[in-house]
Design an enzyme around this catalytic site. Structure first.
Site, PDB file in Angstrom:
ATOM      1  N   ARG A  16       0.856  -1.186   0.000  1.00 31.62           N
ATOM      2  CA  ARG A  16       0.000   0.000   0.000  1.00 31.62           C
ATOM      3  C   ARG A  16       0.892   1.236   0.000  1.00 31.62           C
ATOM      4  O   ARG A  16       1.939   1.258   0.655  1.00 31.62           O
ATOM      5  CB  ARG A  16      -0.902   0.037   1.250  1.00 31.62           C
ATOM      6  CG  ARG A  16      -2.111  -0.900   1.171  1.00 31.62           C
ATOM      7  CD  ARG A  16      -3.116  -0.424   0.126  1.00 31.62           C
ATOM      8  NE  ARG A  16      -4.310  -1.248   0.045  1.00 31.62           N
ATOM      9  CZ  ARG A  16      -4.528  -2.225  -0.843  1.00 31.62           C
ATOM     10  NH1 ARG A  16      -3.603  -2.515  -1.739  1.00 31.62           N
ATOM     11  NH2 ARG A  16      -5.657  -2.891  -0.856  1.00 31.62           N
ATOM     12  N   HIS A  66      -1.319   0.003  -9.799  1.00 33.12           N
ATOM     13  CA  HIS A  66      -2.042  -0.886  -8.865  1.00 33.12           C
ATOM     14  C   HIS A  66      -2.574  -2.128  -9.600  1.00 33.12           C
ATOM     15  O   HIS A  66      -3.761  -2.434  -9.553  1.00 33.12           O
ATOM     16  CB  HIS A  66      -3.193  -0.149  -8.160  1.00 33.12           C
ATOM     17  CG  HIS A  66      -3.588  -0.828  -6.871  1.00 33.12           C
ATOM     18  ND1 HIS A  66      -3.960  -0.150  -5.733  1.00 33.12           N
ATOM     19  CD2 HIS A  66      -3.666  -2.142  -6.543  1.00 33.12           C
ATOM     20  CE1 HIS A  66      -4.258  -1.008  -4.770  1.00 33.12           C
ATOM     21  NE2 HIS A  66      -4.081  -2.237  -5.236  1.00 33.12           N
TER      22      HIS A  66
HETATM   23  N1  LIG Z   1      -0.940  -4.110  -5.243  1.00 29.48           N
HETATM   24  C1  LIG Z   1      -1.892  -5.025  -5.350  1.00 29.48           C
HETATM   25  O1  LIG Z   1      -2.368  -5.284  -6.451  1.00 29.48           O
HETATM   26  C2  LIG Z   1      -2.336  -5.762  -4.126  1.00 29.48           C
HETATM   27  C3  LIG Z   1      -3.186  -6.876  -4.276  1.00 29.48           C
HETATM   28  C4  LIG Z   1      -3.555  -7.566  -3.130  1.00 29.48           C
HETATM   29  C5  LIG Z   1      -3.090  -7.180  -1.873  1.00 29.48           C
HETATM   30  N2  LIG Z   1      -2.272  -6.098  -1.756  1.00 29.48           N
HETATM   31  C6  LIG Z   1      -1.756  -5.690  -0.430  1.00 29.48           C
HETATM   32  O2  LIG Z   1      -1.014  -6.776   0.132  1.00 29.48           O
HETATM   33  C7  LIG Z   1      -1.260  -6.759   1.532  1.00 29.48           C
HETATM   34  C8  LIG Z   1      -0.872  -8.088   2.136  1.00 29.48           C
HETATM   35  O3  LIG Z   1      -1.849  -9.071   1.802  1.00 29.48           O
HETATM   36  P1  LIG Z   1      -1.833 -10.511   2.492  1.00 29.48           P
HETATM   37  O4  LIG Z   1      -3.014 -11.235   1.973  1.00 29.48           O
HETATM   38  O5  LIG Z   1      -0.489 -11.144   2.361  1.00 29.48           O
HETATM   39  O6  LIG Z   1      -2.059 -10.104   4.031  1.00 29.48           O
HETATM   40  P2  LIG Z   1      -1.877 -11.022   5.304  1.00 29.48           P
HETATM   41  O7  LIG Z   1      -2.052 -12.466   4.959  1.00 29.48           O
HETATM   42  O8  LIG Z   1      -2.737 -10.435   6.370  1.00 29.48           O
HETATM   43  O9  LIG Z   1      -0.336 -10.845   5.711  1.00 29.48           O
HETATM   44  C9  LIG Z   1       0.142  -9.658   6.253  1.00 29.48           C
HETATM   45  C10 LIG Z   1       1.560  -9.875   6.788  1.00 29.48           C
HETATM   46  O10 LIG Z   1       2.024  -8.631   7.305  1.00 29.48           O
HETATM   47  C11 LIG Z   1       2.480  -8.810   8.642  1.00 29.48           C
HETATM   48  N3  LIG Z   1       2.243  -7.617   9.442  1.00 29.48           N
HETATM   49  C12 LIG Z   1       1.058  -6.995   9.681  1.00 29.48           C
HETATM   50  N4  LIG Z   1       1.248  -5.942  10.510  1.00 29.48           N
HETATM   51  C13 LIG Z   1       2.566  -5.943  10.803  1.00 29.48           C
HETATM   52  C14 LIG Z   1       3.374  -5.117  11.624  1.00 29.48           C
HETATM   53  N5  LIG Z   1       2.867  -4.084  12.328  1.00 29.48           N
HETATM   54  N6  LIG Z   1       4.689  -5.407  11.711  1.00 29.48           N
HETATM   55  C15 LIG Z   1       5.219  -6.453  11.025  1.00 29.48           C
HETATM   56  N7  LIG Z   1       4.505  -7.267  10.230  1.00 29.48           N
HETATM   57  C16 LIG Z   1       3.188  -7.010  10.111  1.00 29.48           C
HETATM   58  C17 LIG Z   1       1.684  -9.976   9.177  1.00 29.48           C
HETATM   59  O11 LIG Z   1       2.365 -10.558  10.256  1.00 29.48           O
HETATM   60  P3  LIG Z   1       1.686 -11.747  11.127  1.00 29.48           P
HETATM   61  O12 LIG Z   1       1.440 -12.877  10.164  1.00 29.48           O
HETATM   62  O13 LIG Z   1       2.698 -12.099  12.129  1.00 29.48           O
HETATM   63  O14 LIG Z   1       0.418 -11.185  11.668  1.00 29.48           O
HETATM   64  C18 LIG Z   1       1.618 -10.886   7.937  1.00 29.48           C
HETATM   65  O15 LIG Z   1       2.779 -11.659   7.859  1.00 29.48           O
HETATM   66  C19 LIG Z   1      -2.751  -6.405   1.622  1.00 29.48           C
HETATM   67  O16 LIG Z   1      -3.079  -5.909   2.895  1.00 29.48           O
HETATM   68  C20 LIG Z   1      -2.896  -5.354   0.537  1.00 29.48           C
HETATM   69  O17 LIG Z   1      -2.671  -4.090   1.099  1.00 29.48           O
HETATM   70  C21 LIG Z   1      -1.884  -5.391  -2.861  1.00 29.48           C
END
Ligand SMILES: NC(=O)c1ccc[n+]([C@@H]2O[C@H](COP(=O)([O-])OP(=O)(O)OC[C@H]3O[C@@H](n4cnc5c(N)ncnc54)[C@H](OP(=O)(O)O)[C@@H]3O)[C@@H](O)[C@H]2O)c1
Length: 318
Positions: free
Chosen positions: A225, A271
């Site tokens: 993001r 994006h």
């Molecule tokens: N650009 C695009 O086209 C696109 C598409 C889809 C998604 N995204 C972005 O990708 C992000 C990640 O998606 P996801 O499905 O992988 O999410 P997810 O499964 O919730 O994984 C998030 C990861 O970030 C870690 N995290 C969260 N808060 C943290 C903090 N304060 N300090 C350190 N680590 C932290 C979490 O740690 P823990 O596991 O230990 O909780 C987890 O490992 C989404 O939220 C979205 O913003 C972008």
């Protein structure tokens, strides 16, 4: 009869027009699907399928709501919504994950192989790139997407360090946590990938100090993001860094006069790193409705407790 409101722009609803009824039928759910814009009695709706790009923001009055099923992985625009009392789920589906692995792997390899130099070359300069094993990569966020990217890059031979809230165990991936872990990950990496969600804790994660921990010439990829980065600090740091490839921004679409557009060390992608694929998403949504109707726990429920305990993060993206 289960009643589902589909709160999404018309083109999104069109993409699901056949897929969603088919997926519901396949799991044995009989349902009526109402387009979000249609006149309806909120008290009669059981489920809302929700795209953050829809106009919907007031969930009060939906007294029998069993869940809001978000079509996006990122839920920063809705998780702190105080009018929403029902459970919120986010999207996890194979197409979304594969798309992100492909985008991240492609952009890592672009920089690793020095492809830009060959595209611009007009003279014979045979300098072979190092092997992947000599190019350390850090991935901040080791969840569904970051974990899959880390595993894929490790399988190609890159030494991968992942950073997350809690320790992880992924094949070939070193797991770090905490502020010290962040510093270690950033100081060792030649390529850094941002894949944490946007929360009050991660907004501005890549500030001047964190950018200062990155190595000279290091590459930053941000498919997470936009607000994970302090933009002014990144622009200050770019003369020392190698390149930033950015897919997400604080304001989207990125305004035409934004300095990122013409910066020689920035690549903008609009994006598109990954997107929810309707066929897979319809199956995930249908399965969650089946589970909810059967009294079973929903998949991919968002823990909203932290979102209520803190101010909402920066501007909502399109
Ligand atoms: N650009 C695009 O086209 C696109 C598409 C889809 C998604 N995204 C972005 O990708 C992000 C990640 O998606 P996801 O499905 O992988 O999410 P997810 O499964 O919730 O994984 C998030 C990861 O970030 C870690 N995290 C969260 N808060 C943290 C903090 N304060 N300090 C350190 N680590 C932290 C979490 O740690 P823990 O596991 O230990 O909780 C987890 O490992 C989404 O939220 C979205 O913003 C972008």
């Amino acid at each position: 009869m289960t009643r589902i409101l589909f709160a999404a722009p018309e083109r999104t609803q069109a993409a699901y027009r056949d897929l969603l009824p088919d997926a519901l039928r396949a799991v044995g759910v009989t349902a009526t699907i109402l387009p979000g814009a249609v006149e309806h009695d909120p008290a009669e709706i059981d489920w809302i399928i929700y795209a953050p790009s829809s106009e919907m923001s007031d969930f009060s009055g939906y007294t029998r709501l069993k869940g809001v099923l978000c079509l996006w992985a990122g839920v920063e625009g809705i998780e702190g919504n105080r009018t929403l009392a029902a459970p919120l789920t986010r999207m996890v589906e194979p197409g979304l994950t594969h798309g992100m692995v492909e985008w991240v792997t492609g952009h890592v390899l672009r920089h690793h192989l020095g492809i830009d130099a060959h595209l611009a070359a007009t003279a014979w300069e045979p300098v072979a790139p190092p092997l992947a094993r000599d190019r350390p990569v850090a991935i901040l966020g080791l969840g569904e997407l970051g974990g899959a990217c880390a595993t894929a890059l490790a399988a190609l031979g890159f030494p991968v360090t992942g950073w997350s809230r809690s320790p992880k165990s992924l094949p070939g991936v070193r797991s770090l946590t905490g502020r010290d872990g962040l510093r270690t990950a950033l100081t060792k990496a030649e390529i850094v990938v941002l894949l944490t969600p946007l929360t009050a804790e991660t907004e501005g994660l890549m500030d001047a100090r964190a950018l200062g921990w990155m190595r000279d010439g290091a590459i930053l990829l941000n498919p997470g993001r936009g607000a994970l980065i302090d933009d002014a600090a990144l622009l200050d740091a770019l003369p020392r860094l190698g390149h930033a490839t950015l897919d997400t921004f604080r304001v989207e679409p990125l305004p035409p006069d934004h300095p990122y557009w013409h910066h020689p060390k920035v690549t903008v992608t609009p994006h598109i790193a990954s997107t929810t694929r309707p066929a897979g998403a319809a199956r995930v949504v249908a399965e969650n409705i089946r589970r909810g109707e059967a009294g079973l726990p929903l998949l991919h429920v968002v823990d909203r407790s932290a979102a209520f305990a803190r101010p909402a993060p920066g501007r909502r993206m399109q």
